[in-house]
Design a protein around this motif. Structure first.
Motif, PDB file in Angstrom:
ATOM      1  N   LYS A   1      17.883  44.492  75.691  1.00 21.73           N
ATOM      2  CA  LYS A   1      19.032  43.808  76.268  1.00 21.73           C
ATOM      3  C   LYS A   1      19.813  43.108  75.170  1.00 21.73           C
ATOM      4  N   MET A   2      21.111  43.129  75.279  1.00 22.63           N
ATOM      5  CA  MET A   2      21.938  42.541  74.232  1.00 22.63           C
ATOM      6  C   MET A   2      23.187  41.930  74.836  1.00 22.63           C
ATOM      7  N   TYR A   3      23.737  40.955  74.118  1.00 19.66           N
ATOM      8  CA  TYR A   3      25.004  40.358  74.507  1.00 19.66           C
ATOM      9  C   TYR A   3      26.092  40.937  73.612  1.00 19.66           C
ATOM     10  N   ILE A   4      27.192  41.309  74.229  1.00 21.72           N
ATOM     11  CA  ILE A   4      28.270  41.975  73.506  1.00 21.72           C
ATOM     12  C   ILE A   4      29.584  41.226  73.706  1.00 21.72           C
ATOM     13  N   CYS A   5      30.555  41.556  72.887  1.00 22.89           N
ATOM     14  CA  CYS A   5      31.890  40.993  73.067  1.00 22.89           C
ATOM     15  C   CYS A   5      32.564  41.687  74.238  1.00 22.89           C
TER      16      CYS A   5
ATOM     17  N   ILE B   1      34.350  38.805  81.458  1.00 20.03           N
ATOM     18  CA  ILE B   1      33.266  37.962  80.960  1.00 20.03           C
ATOM     19  C   ILE B   1      33.341  37.985  79.433  1.00 20.03           C
ATOM     20  N   ALA B   2      33.289  36.810  78.816  1.00 19.67           N
ATOM     21  CA  ALA B   2      33.451  36.739  77.363  1.00 19.67           C
ATOM     22  C   ALA B   2      32.342  37.489  76.639  1.00 19.67           C
ATOM     23  N   TYR B   3      31.076  37.241  77.049  1.00 19.29           N
ATOM     24  CA  TYR B   3      29.945  37.865  76.357  1.00 19.29           C
ATOM     25  C   TYR B   3      28.944  38.393  77.389  1.00 19.29           C
ATOM     26  N   PRO B   4      29.227  39.526  77.988  1.00 16.79           N
ATOM     27  CA  PRO B   4      28.319  40.071  79.001  1.00 16.79           C
ATOM     28  C   PRO B   4      27.023  40.580  78.377  1.00 16.79           C
TER      29      PRO B   4
END
Length: 267
Positions: free
Chosen positions: A148-152, A176-179
């Motif tokens: 799982k990762m947070y992206i721009c 969403i800023a960082y989904p």
């Protein structure tokens, strides 16, 4: 003056007013002179006693420092808060900080230089297809495959730079800023280019592990084409005047022809 975030320290120095900065928060490394200034705690937990002992005539803060700003104002200090959540805010803050610290001329020169460099990048774009780009801002490293990762997403820092540099955001979901996305979601997006941002404090072993993780996802177009880039330079994650380095680097990546073979991860 005291700067309550590394990006504010950078802005003050870039505006030619570094000699007026007496207090900084930890983790600031640019420019090197920052290390000679008094540390006043961290971004989230400033040391109020240390700040007051310095008797600053001005404290530079971010808009999100609302509670900190209120406490310092109540203690009798003058506080200027600026917006560094967007590129426009960063550029506007240069004028604000330059004026506040008595360096309007140097600030105006810096702003003119940044505007010219941004224009040069934007004007260099051709009319061809834009690569679909995914920017990873946070993930666990070393599992052998990205989890799982947070992206721009709809953030106001990297997202406009992708467009200015000639690409487009591979994420087109909710505002969403960082989904957060899963490996399955990543495969579904299948971006042309991946920029994986690793903290600047990461050592060589962590960087090697970050690159190795992507070898576990051969189904990605970016992996097969060798267009996964692992970046650890601090300017890529510090929304300050050095955003221009990230913008110019993105433009270089998007202009480059993908390698015909290799490991799949750009070095």
């Amino acid at each position: 003056s005291v700067a309550l975030a590394p990006r504010l320290t950078e802005t003050a120095f870039a505006c030619g007013a570094g000699e007026r900065v007496v207090g900084v928060t930890r983790y600031g490394t640019d420019p090197p002179e920052v290390r000679s200034r008094q540390e006043v705690g961290g971004y989230f937990a400033p040391n109020y006693e240390a700040i007051l002992r310095l008797r600053p005539d001005l404290v530079l803060a971010l808009e999100e420092h609302a509670e900190v700003r209120d406490r310092l104002v109540a203690a009798g200090l003058r506080v200027h808060a600026v917006n560094h959540k967007t590129i426009e805010g960063i550029l506007d803050s240069i004028t604000t900080v330059g004026d506040a610290l008595g360096s309007p001329g140097s600030a105006a020169g810096l702003l003119a230089e940044l505007d010219a460099r941004v224009d040069a990048v934007r004007n260099a774009q051709g009319g061809g297809d834009r690569p679909r780009v995914l920017v990873v801002v946070d993930r666990a490293v070393g599992a052998g495959v990205p989890g799982k990762m947070y992206i721009c997403g709809s953030d106001r820092f990297f997202e406009p730079m992708l467009r200015w540099a000639g690409g487009e955001n591979a994420y087109d979901g909710p505002d969403i800023a960082y989904p957060m996305v899963t490996p399955e979601g990543l495969l579904s997006m299948d971006p042309d280019v991946i920029i994986d941002l690793v903290p600047s404090t990461a050592g060589p072993e962590t960087l090697l592990a970050a690159r190795a993780d992507w070898e576990g996802m051969p189904g990605l177009h970016a992996q097969a084409a060798g267009r996964i880039h692992v970046w650890s330079e601090d300017y890529t994650m510090v929304p300050g005047p050095r955003f221009i380095l990230a913008l110019e680097r993105l433009a270089e990546v998007f202009r480059a022809d993908p390698p015909s073979r290799g490991t799949g991860v750009a070095r």
